[in-house]
Enzyme design. Structure first.
Site, PDB file in Angstrom:
ATOM      1  N   HIS A 257       0.827  -1.201   0.000  1.00  0.00           N
ATOM      2  CA  HIS A 257       0.000   0.000   0.000  1.00  0.00           C
ATOM      3  C   HIS A 257       0.864   1.255   0.000  1.00  0.00           C
ATOM      4  O   HIS A 257       1.582   1.538   0.972  1.00  0.00           O
ATOM      5  CB  HIS A 257      -0.882  -0.032   1.251  1.00  0.00           C
ATOM      6  CG  HIS A 257      -1.834   1.094   1.366  1.00  0.00           C
ATOM      7  ND1 HIS A 257      -1.906   1.903   2.481  1.00  0.00           N
ATOM      8  CD2 HIS A 257      -2.787   1.555   0.511  1.00  0.00           C
ATOM      9  CE1 HIS A 257      -2.855   2.803   2.320  1.00  0.00           C
ATOM     10  NE2 HIS A 257      -3.409   2.615   1.137  1.00  0.00           N
TER      11      HIS A 257
ATOM     12  N   GLU B 224       0.979  -0.647  -4.783  1.00  0.00           N
ATOM     13  CA  GLU B 224      -0.213   0.157  -5.029  1.00  0.00           C
ATOM     14  C   GLU B 224       0.191   1.611  -4.940  1.00  0.00           C
ATOM     15  O   GLU B 224       0.849   2.028  -3.988  1.00  0.00           O
ATOM     16  CB  GLU B 224      -1.290  -0.180  -3.988  1.00  0.00           C
ATOM     17  CG  GLU B 224      -2.623   0.535  -4.208  1.00  0.00           C
ATOM     18  CD  GLU B 224      -2.746   1.820  -3.395  1.00  0.00           C
ATOM     19  OE1 GLU B 224      -3.748   2.527  -3.591  1.00  0.00           O
ATOM     20  OE2 GLU B 224      -1.838   2.135  -2.586  1.00  0.00           O
TER      21      GLU B 224
ATOM     22  N   ASP C 138      -0.885   5.973  -6.121  1.00  0.00           N
ATOM     23  CA  ASP C 138      -1.988   6.916  -6.297  1.00  0.00           C
ATOM     24  C   ASP C 138      -1.621   7.918  -7.379  1.00  0.00           C
ATOM     25  O   ASP C 138      -0.568   8.560  -7.299  1.00  0.00           O
ATOM     26  CB  ASP C 138      -2.254   7.650  -4.984  1.00  0.00           C
ATOM     27  CG  ASP C 138      -2.567   6.688  -3.850  1.00  0.00           C
ATOM     28  OD1 ASP C 138      -3.726   6.247  -3.762  1.00  0.00           O
ATOM     29  OD2 ASP C 138      -1.652   6.370  -3.064  1.00  0.00           O
TER      30      ASP C 138
ATOM     31  N   HIS D 156      -0.885  10.640  -2.666  1.00  0.00           N
ATOM     32  CA  HIS D 156      -2.201  10.218  -2.193  1.00  0.00           C
ATOM     33  C   HIS D 156      -3.130  11.362  -1.810  1.00  0.00           C
ATOM     34  O   HIS D 156      -4.229  11.487  -2.349  1.00  0.00           O
ATOM     35  CB  HIS D 156      -2.066   9.277  -0.991  1.00  0.00           C
ATOM     36  CG  HIS D 156      -3.393   8.879  -0.428  1.00  0.00           C
ATOM     37  ND1 HIS D 156      -3.979   9.537   0.648  1.00  0.00           N
ATOM     38  CD2 HIS D 156      -4.269   7.917  -0.801  1.00  0.00           C
ATOM     39  CE1 HIS D 156      -5.150   8.989   0.904  1.00  0.00           C
ATOM     40  NE2 HIS D 156      -5.355   8.004   0.039  1.00  0.00           N
TER      41      HIS D 156
ATOM     42  N   GLU E 259      -4.031   3.445  -8.523  1.00  0.00           N
ATOM     43  CA  GLU E 259      -5.328   4.010  -8.155  1.00  0.00           C
ATOM     44  C   GLU E 259      -5.484   5.402  -8.755  1.00  0.00           C
ATOM     45  O   GLU E 259      -4.638   6.284  -8.541  1.00  0.00           O
ATOM     46  CB  GLU E 259      -5.491   4.092  -6.638  1.00  0.00           C
ATOM     47  CG  GLU E 259      -6.829   4.705  -6.229  1.00  0.00           C
ATOM     48  CD  GLU E 259      -6.995   4.871  -4.738  1.00  0.00           C
ATOM     49  OE1 GLU E 259      -7.827   5.716  -4.331  1.00  0.00           O
ATOM     50  OE2 GLU E 259      -6.296   4.178  -3.975  1.00  0.00           O
TER      51      GLU E 259
END
Length: 288
Positions: A44, A71, A73, A86, A154
């Site tokens: 993450h 992962e 952003d 993020h 994401e």
């Protein structure tokens, strides 16, 4: 194209800018899978429990810890550069107020990439990381390319963006060699909290697995509709149980749960048969 678990076999052929991309995909039912039941380990924001989130240090550590995916952003600067960041504003994890005092807003989209390159994105986490810089999506891809670690990108849900899903699709479209390798190895997927963004990305690049993030438990009606075009449903672990996992699989989709940091909860989610676990501590799942 179904993704995340490397446990299904099949082939899909897509055409991207005139280039045929052949990618291994998954088509067999979950009930027929017996070879590998371990969920994918998804770092993450990189290994963000041990290094400042979304920096090169966190990405590199996740690779070293043998995470299956990092992962990230995706946000966009004022001059159109896609950046790995993020929060909707930058005060929490950078020294932006010190470097640019008096600015009316501190959103990624309010600054050029040249301006953002000056920021310290590491000292907030620990003095040892003083001087860590923000990195672009291109930089992330350059660090994971040719490794065993894939990318789960994401699309930022920050409401001031328009067409960021299109920008990400165009960015990936311009990397045909990376796409060919990543898809063949099942090392690429995209996710979003926003259904419109997910569908927009899917319209541009339908061969790249697309997932929907959800903090609430999706209804069966929502799951059934999503199954007509989405590849993943990625709920918060607190709303995830056996019935939900089974229903997602029954509808032909995969599921990655987030953000799971407690060892007991990791074991619980793995026992449910989830396809991936998104965690700040990938080493908890990859190391004995």
């Amino acid at each position: 194209m179904k993704h995340t678990s490397n446990r299904r076999v099949g082939v899909v052929v897509a055409v991207l800018s005139g280039l045929a991309l052949t990618a291994a995909t998954s088509t067999a039912a979950h009930a027929d899978d017996h070879t590998d039941t371990r969920p994918d380990v998804i770092a993450h924001r990189g290994s963000s429990g041990m290094a400042p989130e979304n920096t090169a240090a966190a990405i590199d550590l996740a690779i070293d810890q043998h995470a299956d995916f990092v992962e990230i952003d995706v946000q966009r600067t004022k001059d159109g550069t896609l950046v790995n960041f993020h929060d909707c504003t930058m005060e929490r994890t950078t020294n932006i107020e010190e470097i640019y005092p008096g600015r009316p807003r501190y959103r990624v989209s309010d600054f050029t990439w040249t301006e953002l390159r000056r920021l310290d994105a590491g000292s907030w986490f620990h003095p040892d990381h003083t001087g860590e810089r923000l990195i672009t999506v291109d930089h992330v891809i350059s660090r994971i390319d040719h490794t065993r670690t894939g990318l789960l990108a994401e699309i930022s849900p920050c409401g001031h963006y328009t067409d960021i899903a299109t920008d990400l699709a165009e960015n990936l479209r311009n990397k045909p060699r990376y796409l060919r390798r990543a898809l063949a190895r099942e090392q690429l997927a995209v996710q979003s909290f926003q259904t419109d963004d997910a569908r927009q990305f899917h319209t541009h690049l339908p061969h790249i697995p697309i997932g929907l993030l959800d903090a609430d438990r999706p209804t069966d009606t929502e799951l059934t509709e999503l199954s007509t075009w989405a590849d993943q449903v990625n709920p918060q672990h607190t709303v995830t149980d056996q019935a939900l996992v089974d229903r997602i699989h029954q509808l032909g989709m995969d599921t990655n749960v987030w953000t799971v940091n407690e060892p007991g909860t990791m074991r619980e989610m793995a026992a449910l048969g989830v396809d991936g676990i998104i965690t700040d501590y990938p080493q908890s799942l990859t190391q004995p």
